[in-house]
Design an enzyme around this catalytic site. Structure first.
Site, mmCIF file in Angstrom:
data_model
loop_
_atom_site.group_PDB
_atom_site.id
_atom_site.type_symbol
_atom_site.label_atom_id
_atom_site.label_comp_id
_atom_site.label_asym_id
_atom_site.label_seq_id
_atom_site.Cartn_x
_atom_site.Cartn_y
_atom_site.Cartn_z
ATOM 1 N N ALA A 131 -1.107 -0.324 13.123
ATOM 2 C CA ALA A 131 -1.482 0.974 12.552
ATOM 3 C C ALA A 131 -2.943 1.245 12.857
ATOM 4 O O ALA A 131 -3.842 0.736 12.196
ATOM 5 C CB ALA A 131 -1.249 0.975 11.040
ATOM 6 N N THR A 159 -6.229 -2.758 -1.984
ATOM 7 C CA THR A 159 -6.078 -1.335 -2.343
ATOM 8 C C THR A 159 -4.624 -0.983 -2.643
ATOM 9 O O THR A 159 -4.335 0.155 -3.002
ATOM 10 C CB THR A 159 -6.570 -0.424 -1.189
ATOM 11 O OG1 THR A 159 -5.908 -0.805 0.014
ATOM 12 C CG2 THR A 159 -8.069 -0.529 -1.005
ATOM 13 N N GLY A 188 0.825 -1.208 0.000
ATOM 14 C CA GLY A 188 0.000 0.000 0.000
ATOM 15 C C GLY A 188 0.857 1.255 0.000
ATOM 16 O O GLY A 188 2.089 1.199 -0.134
ATOM 17 N N ASN A 240 -5.043 -12.639 13.916
ATOM 18 C CA ASN A 240 -4.163 -13.619 13.252
ATOM 19 C C ASN A 240 -2.698 -13.183 13.341
ATOM 20 O O ASN A 240 -1.799 -13.996 13.605
ATOM 21 C CB ASN A 240 -4.554 -13.775 11.781
ATOM 22 C CG ASN A 240 -5.843 -14.566 11.602
ATOM 23 O OD1 ASN A 240 -6.269 -15.283 12.511
ATOM 24 N ND2 ASN A 240 -6.467 -14.430 10.442
ATOM 25 N N ASP A 257 -4.550 -12.745 2.416
ATOM 26 C CA ASP A 257 -5.504 -11.871 3.112
ATOM 27 C C ASP A 257 -5.357 -12.138 4.608
ATOM 28 O O ASP A 257 -5.515 -13.291 5.045
ATOM 29 C CB ASP A 257 -6.921 -12.213 2.618
ATOM 30 C CG ASP A 257 -7.981 -11.283 3.188
ATOM 31 O OD1 ASP A 257 -7.877 -10.916 4.382
ATOM 32 O OD2 ASP A 257 -8.906 -10.929 2.452
ATOM 33 N N LYS A 305 -10.837 -0.605 13.969
ATOM 34 C CA LYS A 305 -9.551 -0.097 14.466
ATOM 35 C C LYS A 305 -9.567 -0.008 15.993
ATOM 36 O O LYS A 305 -8.551 -0.264 16.654
ATOM 37 C CB LYS A 305 -9.262 1.278 13.853
ATOM 38 C CG LYS A 305 -8.930 1.228 12.359
ATOM 39 C CD LYS A 305 -7.565 0.599 12.105
ATOM 40 C CE LYS A 305 -7.143 0.722 10.652
ATOM 41 N NZ LYS A 305 -5.825 0.132 10.394
ATOM 42 N N TYR A 332 -14.831 0.712 9.787
ATOM 43 C CA TYR A 332 -13.395 1.041 9.893
ATOM 44 C C TYR A 332 -13.064 1.499 11.321
ATOM 45 O O TYR A 332 -12.160 0.951 11.962
ATOM 46 C CB TYR A 332 -13.087 2.142 8.888
ATOM 47 C CG TYR A 332 -11.649 2.606 8.836
ATOM 48 C CD1 TYR A 332 -10.653 1.818 8.263
ATOM 49 C CD2 TYR A 332 -11.282 3.864 9.332
ATOM 50 C CE1 TYR A 332 -9.336 2.264 8.180
ATOM 51 C CE2 TYR A 332 -9.967 4.319 9.250
ATOM 52 C CZ TYR A 332 -9.000 3.518 8.677
ATOM 53 O OH TYR A 332 -7.703 3.970 8.593
ATOM 54 N N ARG A 357 3.618 -16.430 18.725
ATOM 55 C CA ARG A 357 4.372 -17.670 18.458
ATOM 56 C C ARG A 357 5.850 -17.382 18.216
ATOM 57 O O ARG A 357 6.708 -18.165 18.603
ATOM 58 C CB ARG A 357 3.787 -18.397 17.225
ATOM 59 C CG ARG A 357 2.471 -19.105 17.493
ATOM 60 C CD ARG A 357 2.154 -20.120 16.382
ATOM 61 N NE ARG A 357 2.020 -19.524 15.071
ATOM 62 C CZ ARG A 357 0.913 -18.965 14.595
ATOM 63 N NH1 ARG A 357 -0.166 -18.918 15.353
ATOM 64 N NH2 ARG A 357 0.861 -18.457 13.381
HETATM 65 P P1 NAD Z 1 -3.502 1.686 1.498
HETATM 66 O O1 NAD Z 1 -4.889 1.321 1.132
HETATM 67 O O2 NAD Z 1 -2.646 2.311 0.469
HETATM 68 O O3 NAD Z 1 -2.711 0.420 2.069
HETATM 69 C C1 NAD Z 1 -3.330 -0.626 2.749
HETATM 70 C C2 NAD Z 1 -2.751 -1.936 2.229
HETATM 71 O O4 NAD Z 1 -3.358 -3.006 2.956
HETATM 72 C C3 NAD Z 1 -3.055 -2.155 0.750
HETATM 73 O O5 NAD Z 1 -1.870 -2.562 0.080
HETATM 74 C C4 NAD Z 1 -4.101 -3.260 0.757
HETATM 75 O O6 NAD Z 1 -4.081 -4.054 -0.415
HETATM 76 C C5 NAD Z 1 -3.737 -4.017 2.014
HETATM 77 N N1 NAD Z 1 -4.864 -4.764 2.595
HETATM 78 C C6 NAD Z 1 -6.115 -4.307 2.856
HETATM 79 N N2 NAD Z 1 -6.849 -5.276 3.422
HETATM 80 C C7 NAD Z 1 -6.042 -6.381 3.501
HETATM 81 C C8 NAD Z 1 -6.228 -7.696 3.977
HETATM 82 N N3 NAD Z 1 -7.397 -8.100 4.501
HETATM 83 N N4 NAD Z 1 -5.187 -8.558 3.913
HETATM 84 C C9 NAD Z 1 -3.993 -8.164 3.396
HETATM 85 N N5 NAD Z 1 -3.766 -6.927 2.914
HETATM 86 C C10 NAD Z 1 -4.788 -6.044 2.973
HETATM 87 O O7 NAD Z 1 -3.621 2.629 2.782
HETATM 88 P P2 NAD Z 1 -2.506 3.447 3.577
HETATM 89 O O8 NAD Z 1 -2.894 4.865 3.530
HETATM 90 O O9 NAD Z 1 -1.147 3.028 3.170
HETATM 91 O O10 NAD Z 1 -2.793 2.942 5.061
HETATM 92 C C11 NAD Z 1 -1.968 1.970 5.699
HETATM 93 C C12 NAD Z 1 -2.468 1.750 7.124
HETATM 94 O O11 NAD Z 1 -2.420 2.978 7.855
HETATM 95 C C13 NAD Z 1 -3.923 1.267 7.188
HETATM 96 O O12 NAD Z 1 -4.026 0.308 8.214
HETATM 97 C C14 NAD Z 1 -4.689 2.509 7.564
HETATM 98 O O13 NAD Z 1 -5.865 2.210 8.283
HETATM 99 C C15 NAD Z 1 -3.675 3.269 8.411
HETATM 100 N N6 NAD Z 1 -3.933 4.711 8.382
HETATM 101 C C16 NAD Z 1 -3.635 5.448 7.260
HETATM 102 C C17 NAD Z 1 -3.916 6.812 7.252
HETATM 103 C C18 NAD Z 1 -3.602 7.674 6.059
HETATM 104 O O14 NAD Z 1 -3.923 8.868 6.080
HETATM 105 N N7 NAD Z 1 -2.964 7.192 5.024
HETATM 106 C C19 NAD Z 1 -4.506 7.418 8.365
HETATM 107 C C20 NAD Z 1 -4.821 6.625 9.458
HETATM 108 C C21 NAD Z 1 -4.508 5.270 9.469
#
Ligand code: NAD
Ligand code: UDP
Length: 336
Positions: free
Chosen positions: A121, A42, A17, A106, A63, A156, A152, A113
């Site tokens: 995050a 995403t 991501g 998970n 996943d 979280k 969401y 383990r």
């Molecule tokens: P993003 O969507 O670019 O990245 C999230 C990644 O997680 C993607 O590569 C997606 O394919 C992967 N993913 C989603 N569900 C999954 C699953 N069930 N199994 C495996 N992979 C999965 O978003 P980001 O902006 O890079 O955010 C990264 C983390 O930071 C997230 O957890 C998000 O909640 C947290 N976060 C981001 C922001 C922000 O402003 N960017 C703010 C608050 C929290």
């Protein structure tokens, strides 16, 4: 290897991501071995393609809400796996909830383990539409648990609960970061978030979409600052037994952000107002006192600086020939 540290084997869930791919880069630069686990919900292959031939990089497509594939032992696990943009996390709300709860569990079980250190995050969304401003970590929040954002926000919140329960029972050294709006290169152009929307609309000469009056605020953190904070929290010796906010306290209305983008991309179309989504927080700004005290961390990239590489990235992505106009120092001073 920097700082004489030992080489670690690190899992980055959500590593393909936006934030995760920058984190993978940073860990590899520090000399660690990185396993990136991602479902590509995403994220994108393009974000991690340049790492494919790195001898210390492995990509696993899976996943986190399902049974995890065998991946060996880890010293550290970062859990960034979750859709983060409101339209994307609302597209399959049950999966978003399962990712945040079952998926986090998970990964915590895997950490237990292996004896791996764990970083979760979490998000400023745990404060919902806040009634305390700016938001310190001990503010308990104002979340609508039945609204469209709840899949969401509540996932979280539950993810944080799991982390502190594993920590309290002594099975995982878990750390929780509450990330505030972060932006920069490698955001998905079409994922619906404000920074990517406004910049791509401007570069295409389309109208800038503002939801509601545009007087709602957000505080925008450049991705390099954020990643530095994630590493600092994972590496701090004494486990903080409470969440840590990471974000840039510079607070802007959405109208101000649109103006900053328009100044840099004069081809932008007119502003159009659209309905404000339900439960959209009216204001948001992090209190980062705890991060400063515990980690010695604070952001160094102001929004007016971070917008430049972000616009340049999207211009390249969209194949827009004319590079955005760079503001003169005088224009930058007037706009802050
Ligand atoms: P993003 O969507 O670019 O990245 C999230 C990644 O997680 C993607 O590569 C997606 O394919 C992967 N993913 C989603 N569900 C999954 C699953 N069930 N199994 C495996 N992979 C999965 O978003 P980001 O902006 O890079 O955010 C990264 C983390 O930071 C997230 O957890 C998000 O909640 C947290 N976060 C981001 C922001 C922000 O402003 N960017 C703010 C608050 C929290
Ligand atoms: N927003 C907007 N136009 C857009 C996309 C978002 O006005 O094209 C608004 C949205 O309603 C919210 C703010 O910008 O008030 C930030 O939205 P984003 O989806 O980036 O993040 P979040 O709401 O999760 O902070």
């Amino acid at each position: 290897m920097s700082n004489g540290d030992k080489k670690k084997r690190v899992l980055v869930a959500g590593g393909a991501g936006f934030i995760g791919s920058h984190l993978c880069d940073a860990l590899l630069r520090q000399g660690h071995e990185v396993v990136c686990l991602d479902s590509f919900l995403t994220g994108s292959h393009q974000n991690v393609d340049p790492l494919e031939n790195h001898p210390d990089f492995t990509l696993v497509e899976a996943d986190i809400s399902q049974t995890l594939p065998p991946m060996g032992r880890f010293d550290e696990i970062y859990n960034l796996a979750s859709a983060a943009s409101p339209p994307r996390y609302q597209a399959d709300p049950v999966h978003t909830m399962m990712t945040g709860v079952v998926g986090t569990n998970n990964l915590l079980e895997l950490a237990a383990r292996c004896g791996a250190r764990f970083l979760q995050a979490s998000t400023s969304e745990v404060y919902g539409d806040p009634q305390v401003h700016p938001q310190p970590e001990d503010y308990l929040g104002n979340v609508n648990c039945t609204g469209p954002r709840a899949c969401y926000d509540e996932a979280k919140r539950a993810g944080e609960t799991l982390c502190f329960d594993y920590l309290r029972r002594g099975s995982v050294d878990a750390r929780v970061v509450r990330i505030f709006n972060t932006y920069g290169p490698r955001m998905q152009a079409d994922d619906g978030r404000i920074v990517s929307n406004l910049i791509t609309q401007a570069l295409k000469g389309e109208p800038l979409t503002i939801y509601g009056t545009g007087e709602q605020t957000r505080s925008f953190c450049y991705v390099d600052d954020l990643v530095r904070g994630l590493l600092a929290l994972m590496n701090v010796g004494e486990t903080p037994r409470s969440p840590v906010n990471l974000g840039n306290p510079g607070e802007f209305t959405i109208n101000e952000l649109a103006r900053l983008v328009r100044e840099r991309v004069p081809a932008a179309g007119p502003t159009v107002h659209m309905p404000l989504p339900q439960d959209d927080p009216q204001k948001r700004r992090p209190d980062i006192t705890r991060a400063k005290e515990l980690l010695g961390w604070e952001p160094v990239v102001p929004l007016v600086e971070g917008l430049e590489p972000t616009i340049a990235y999207f211009a390249l992505e969209l194949g827009v020939e004319a590079m955005p106009k760079m503001p003169t120092p005088d224009e930058v001073r007037k706009s802050v």
